[in-house]
Design an enzyme around this catalytic site. Structure first.
Site, PDB file in Angstrom:
ATOM      1  N   ASP A   1      -2.748 -50.577  -3.300  1.00  0.00           N
ATOM      2  CA  ASP A   1      -3.667 -51.682  -3.577  1.00  0.00           C
ATOM      3  C   ASP A   1      -3.072 -52.955  -2.992  1.00  0.00           C
ATOM      4  OD1 ASP A   1      -5.580 -53.451  -5.044  1.00  0.00           O
ATOM      5  OD2 ASP A   1      -6.011 -51.607  -6.136  1.00  0.00           O
TER       6      ASP A   1
ATOM      7  N   ILE B   1     -10.109 -48.462  -9.560  1.00  0.00           N
ATOM      8  CA  ILE B   1      -9.094 -47.410  -9.603  1.00  0.00           C
ATOM      9  C   ILE B   1      -8.619 -47.012  -8.208  1.00  0.00           C
ATOM     10  CG2 ILE B   1      -9.957 -46.549 -11.815  1.00  0.00           C
ATOM     11  CD1 ILE B   1     -11.314 -44.248 -10.280  1.00  0.00           C
ATOM     12  N   LYS B   2      -9.372 -47.354  -7.193  1.00  0.00           N
ATOM     13  CA  LYS B   2      -9.013 -47.057  -5.784  1.00  0.00           C
ATOM     14  C   LYS B   2      -8.438 -45.662  -5.611  1.00  0.00           C
ATOM     15  CE  LYS B   2      -8.587 -51.882  -4.329  1.00  0.00           C
ATOM     16  NZ  LYS B   2      -8.629 -52.611  -5.611  1.00  0.00           N
ATOM     17  N   ARG B   3      -9.091 -44.668  -6.184  1.00  0.00           N
ATOM     18  CA  ARG B   3      -8.651 -43.294  -6.030  1.00  0.00           C
ATOM     19  C   ARG B   3      -9.205 -42.705  -4.741  1.00  0.00           C
ATOM     20  NH1 ARG B   3      -5.910 -45.219  -9.954  1.00  0.00           N
ATOM     21  NH2 ARG B   3      -5.738 -44.133 -11.941  1.00  0.00           N
TER      22      ARG B   3
END
Lengths: 313, 313
Positions: A109, B105-107
């Protein structure tokens, strides 16, 4: 340093095997899960306790064969808080059994957020002046899409806490080519990422000439692996895709350097659920079946490395 | 559909504001955290309870001003299991207060793993025939580095459960240019990702001609946003980087279409810790300070949109 511990374990165990702990409740033996369903009903608590018992039995059976376990956190996250408790206890149990933990979390991130992820899995978090540990890993997987200011935050904790990371370079899935294989000035994107990783790797090299900053390179792309091995000579490769995803021992050979080092190979389904593949195994012997599969994998890789004159032992 | 709910809320509240819930314990007022330190010591439990009380006060103060909250899961993960409980309860509380939840969550992973993440945050997980919910989100953020077979798994649950997602296209951090701005056949990587997102977006369009599959486009790159607006006409943009990261209302205007729709703008630190910025606020009035900052942000964006003839109300 993480990388020294990893290579010492590889040499001692004569193994480059990583066992991927990706629990699929539907594949866990009924003898394990039925008692928890009885106790807790069909709940996340029952699922999590089943997973933990299953994982512990696998860990106890492979701890002298594998060098590390790679729990994939998604498979725990899907069972909510209870699932994440099982993730946490799995990591701690495996660590006690002498296995290194590769937390397969693929986080990444902007800077301040990566710092929080790094604290969560590699470092420690401050609470009113105390420094506490959230989850335990020796190393993690990281996604590079946000660039160096993301990676930097993890690197700081790798240095401070003697941890490691594997940055996604060329993943094992079919559509990895979509973005990763695009060509920029004669170079593929995965090669550009490899250069980025190599710059970091070179700064954290341990006593065996390898770095605590490594790369994820899928077993399903041996040609690409060959090129990546040249681009990142000091990076250790974490190689998923062996077994159930189609990668063979011959496919993973290019991930190793001439010294026989440079890669650890992961198998998840092929080891965890080996008891379902042959008639000689029963539900009761799932642990032994996993051990047997791990030994077969270790020997398969070692024999193939030897054939290619890449012997490290 | 998620996108219909989002746009209805935008029109009703006359607001494109998203409040980022990124709790930093060190910035939470002592009047909140001291009582939990006293009760639980300097532990994750104390941290998590402080965060939850803080978040609830923020939510209660902004729920008629913002259309959504965007909890960044890293800031909870760093407090371990207790932190994730606070994440979960924050999402449920905000939802009850009429706010949409964007789980930041940037999964993103290979197919079967992305499916597990998707179940964890958008869909449901099977436990012995029962389908249970792990974490509650209306939409999530997703990393595209693994390509379409990763995105596909989330899309399936978006369809089944009427959810949404925002795929990282051009992120707000300084080193986003490193990979995202590389040029392939005259196109930047972020443009290639935009095409990928647009292909998915076009398949899930709601009644306002926008899609439940959107994109993350940083406020810090207005020139790029202009180009991306053309490439993804039906995708809603989630725009981080306003405020503390340096983005202004003028910078976010290119993220909006001529109809005044097409983007929601996130601010985290600028709203959450507004009480620290002006002398008129005290620790006790941190909720009111946040409300005031959210109103200022809403009006700032609306006034600027109006100036550019992009009025939706």
């Amino acid at each position: 340093m993480f990388i020294n511990k990893l290579i010492e374990s590889i040499k001692e165990k004569k193994s480059s095997v990583v066992v991927g702990l990706d629990p699929r409740l539907e594949l866990i033996p009924s003898i394990v899960k039925d008692k928890y369903f009885k106790k807790h009903g069909k709940t996340f608590k029952a699922a999590a306790e089943s997973i933990l018992e299953f994982n512990k039995e696998i860990i106890d059976n492979v701890c002298d064969i594998a060098v590390a376990v790679k729990p994939q956190i998604a498979f725990y996250e899907q069972y909510g808080i209870e699932g994440l408790k099982a993730y946490d206890e799995t990591c701690r149990h495996a660590s006690k059994k002498g296995l290194l933990i590769i937390g397969d979390i693929k986080r990444g991130d902007i800077g301040s957020t990566s710092k929080a992820y790094s604290k969560a899995h590699l470092g420690k978090t401050e609470v009113g002046g105390e420094y506490l540990q959230a989850f335990y890993s020796d190393s993690i997987t990281v996604n590079p899409y946000l660039g160096d200011d993301c990676l930097k935050e993890f690197v700081e904790d790798i240095e401070e806490y003697e941890k490691g990371m594997f940055v996604l370079v060329k993943t094992s899935n079919p559509s990895s080519s979509q973005l990763q294989d695009l060509e920029v000035e004669g170079k593929k994107i995965y090669e550009k990422v490899a250069e980025m990783v190599n710059n970091w790797s070179d700064q954290y090299i341990g006593k065996f000439n390898y770095s605590s900053i490594g790369a994820v390179v899928g077993a399903t792309y041996p040609e690409e692996a060959k090129r990546l091995r040249e681009l990142m000579p000091s990076s250790y490769f974490l190689v998923p895709g062996y077994g159930a995803q189609g990668g063979t021992a011959d496919d993973v050979v290019p991930c190793f350097n001439k010294d026989g080092l440079g890669a650890v190979v992961n198998s998840s389904r092929g080891i965890l659920y080996a008891y379902k593949k042959e008639e000689k195994w029963t539900e009761e012997s799932y642990g032994k079946a996993a051990r047997d599969a791990a030994i077969t994998m270790r020997d398969d890789i070692n024999t193939t490395l030897e054939k290619h004159d890449k012997k490290y032992w």
